[in-house]
Design a protein around this motif. Structure first.
Motif, PDB file in Angstrom:
ATOM      1  N   UNK A  40      38.271  30.508 -21.829  1.00 45.62           N
ATOM      2  CA  UNK A  40      38.666  31.595 -20.940  1.00 45.62           C
ATOM      3  C   UNK A  40      37.944  32.902 -21.270  1.00 45.62           C
ATOM      4  N   UNK A  41      37.291  32.920 -22.431  1.00 47.27           N
ATOM      5  CA  UNK A  41      36.617  34.153 -22.852  1.00 47.27           C
ATOM      6  C   UNK A  41      35.396  33.802 -23.698  1.00 47.27           C
ATOM      7  N   UNK A  42      34.309  34.532 -23.460  1.00 43.84           N
ATOM      8  CA  UNK A  42      33.091  34.394 -24.259  1.00 43.84           C
ATOM      9  C   UNK A  42      32.809  35.741 -24.901  1.00 43.84           C
ATOM     10  N   UNK A  62      22.188  35.563 -16.549  1.00 40.95           N
ATOM     11  CA  UNK A  62      22.542  34.179 -16.201  1.00 40.95           C
ATOM     12  C   UNK A  62      23.888  33.803 -16.811  1.00 40.95           C
ATOM     13  N   UNK A  63      24.125  34.222 -18.048  1.00 39.54           N
ATOM     14  CA  UNK A  63      25.408  33.958 -18.707  1.00 39.54           C
ATOM     15  C   UNK A  63      26.546  34.650 -17.956  1.00 39.54           C
ATOM     16  N   UNK A  64      26.315  35.882 -17.517  1.00 32.17           N
ATOM     17  CA  UNK A  64      27.336  36.612 -16.763  1.00 32.17           C
ATOM     18  C   UNK A  64      27.652  35.881 -15.453  1.00 32.17           C
ATOM     19  N   UNK A  65      26.636  35.431 -14.761  1.00 29.72           N
ATOM     20  CA  UNK A  65      26.848  34.702 -13.506  1.00 29.72           C
ATOM     21  C   UNK A  65      27.585  33.389 -13.764  1.00 29.72           C
ATOM     22  N   UNK A  66      27.223  32.692 -14.830  1.00 30.63           N
ATOM     23  CA  UNK A  66      27.919  31.447 -15.193  1.00 30.63           C
ATOM     24  C   UNK A  66      29.402  31.743 -15.419  1.00 30.63           C
ATOM     25  N   UNK A  67      29.670  32.790 -16.184  1.00 28.85           N
ATOM     26  CA  UNK A  67      31.063  33.148 -16.478  1.00 28.85           C
ATOM     27  C   UNK A  67      31.821  33.493 -15.203  1.00 28.85           C
ATOM     28  N   UNK A  68      31.176  34.223 -14.323  1.00 30.46           N
ATOM     29  CA  UNK A  68      31.812  34.574 -13.052  1.00 30.46           C
ATOM     30  C   UNK A  68      32.137  33.326 -12.239  1.00 30.46           C
ATOM     31  N   UNK A  69      31.194  32.401 -12.197  1.00 32.52           N
ATOM     32  CA  UNK A  69      31.401  31.160 -11.430  1.00 32.52           C
ATOM     33  C   UNK A  69      32.539  30.317 -11.996  1.00 32.52           C
ATOM     34  N   UNK A  70      32.796  30.449 -13.311  1.00 34.65           N
ATOM     35  CA  UNK A  70      33.802  29.618 -13.969  1.00 34.65           C
ATOM     36  C   UNK A  70      35.058  30.420 -14.367  1.00 34.65           C
ATOM     37  N   UNK A  95      26.503  44.852 -13.367  1.00 35.41           N
ATOM     38  CA  UNK A  95      26.625  43.465 -12.903  1.00 35.41           C
ATOM     39  C   UNK A  95      27.906  42.856 -13.464  1.00 35.41           C
ATOM     40  N   UNK A  96      28.168  43.122 -14.749  1.00 39.98           N
ATOM     41  CA  UNK A  96      29.393  42.599 -15.371  1.00 39.98           C
ATOM     42  C   UNK A  96      30.624  43.127 -14.641  1.00 39.98           C
ATOM     43  N   UNK A  97      30.642  44.425 -14.392  1.00 40.97           N
ATOM     44  CA  UNK A  97      31.802  45.014 -13.732  1.00 40.97           C
ATOM     45  C   UNK A  97      31.985  44.455 -12.333  1.00 40.97           C
ATOM     46  N   UNK A  98      30.885  44.262 -11.633  1.00 39.75           N
ATOM     47  CA  UNK A  98      30.973  43.757 -10.261  1.00 39.75           C
ATOM     48  C   UNK A  98      31.428  42.304 -10.215  1.00 39.75           C
ATOM     49  N   UNK A  99      30.921  41.504 -11.132  1.00 35.80           N
ATOM     50  CA  UNK A  99      31.226  40.067 -11.095  1.00 35.80           C
ATOM     51  C   UNK A  99      32.477  39.688 -11.858  1.00 35.80           C
TER      52      UNK A  99
END
Length: 104
Positions: A40-42, A62-70, A95-99
Motif C-alpha cells: 500500500x506504500x512505497x 514511471x514508478x509514480x505512474x505505476x503506483x498511481x495505477x495500483x 506529478x506526484x501530487x496530481x497522480x
C-alpha cells in the motif's frame, strides 16, 4: 560508478534504498525490482544517491505512474538539496501530487 538497489518489505510497506548513480548506464538496475503484491506504500530513499540524470528522473516518474495505477502511496525520503531542487525543476512533485494526491 554503479547503482545498488536494496529492497525490503514490512507488512504492506515496500522500501527501496538507492545507492550510487542513477543515469542511462544504471537505469536497468533501477527498474529491476518488482513491487510485491498487497503493497500500500512505497518509500524510496535517495540518501546515498550521488547523481541522477534525466533517464533516472524518467524511471522515477514511471514508478509514480505505476503506483498511481495500483493505488499505492509513494514517498521520497532522504533527498539532498540538489536532488530536491532537480525534482522541483522537472516537476516530479507536481506529478506526484496530481497522480497520488500526496506530496513529497
Amino acid at each position: 560508478m554503479t547503482l545498488k538497489v536494496e529492497t525490503t518489505i514490512k507488512e504492506s510497506v515496500f522500501t527501496i534504498i538507492l545507492k550510487g548513480l542513477i543515469d542511462y548506464s544504471t537505469v536497468d538496475e533501477f527498474n529491476s525490482f518488482q513491487v510485491p503484491e498487497n503493497v500500500s506504500r512505497i518509500i524510496v530513499s535517495f540518501k546515498e544517491v550521488d547523481f541522477i540524470d534525466s533517464t533516472g528522473i524518467g524511471s522515477v516518474l514511471t514508478l509514480i505512474h505505476f503506483a498511481s495505477d495500483h493505488d499505492i502511496q509513494v514517498e521520497f525520503v532522504d533527498l539532498d538539496d540538489s536532488t530536491r531542487e532537480l525534482f522541483e525543476t522537472i516537476g516530479v512533485f507536481k506529478v506526484m501530487e496530481a497522480l497520488l494526491k500526496e506530496g513529497r
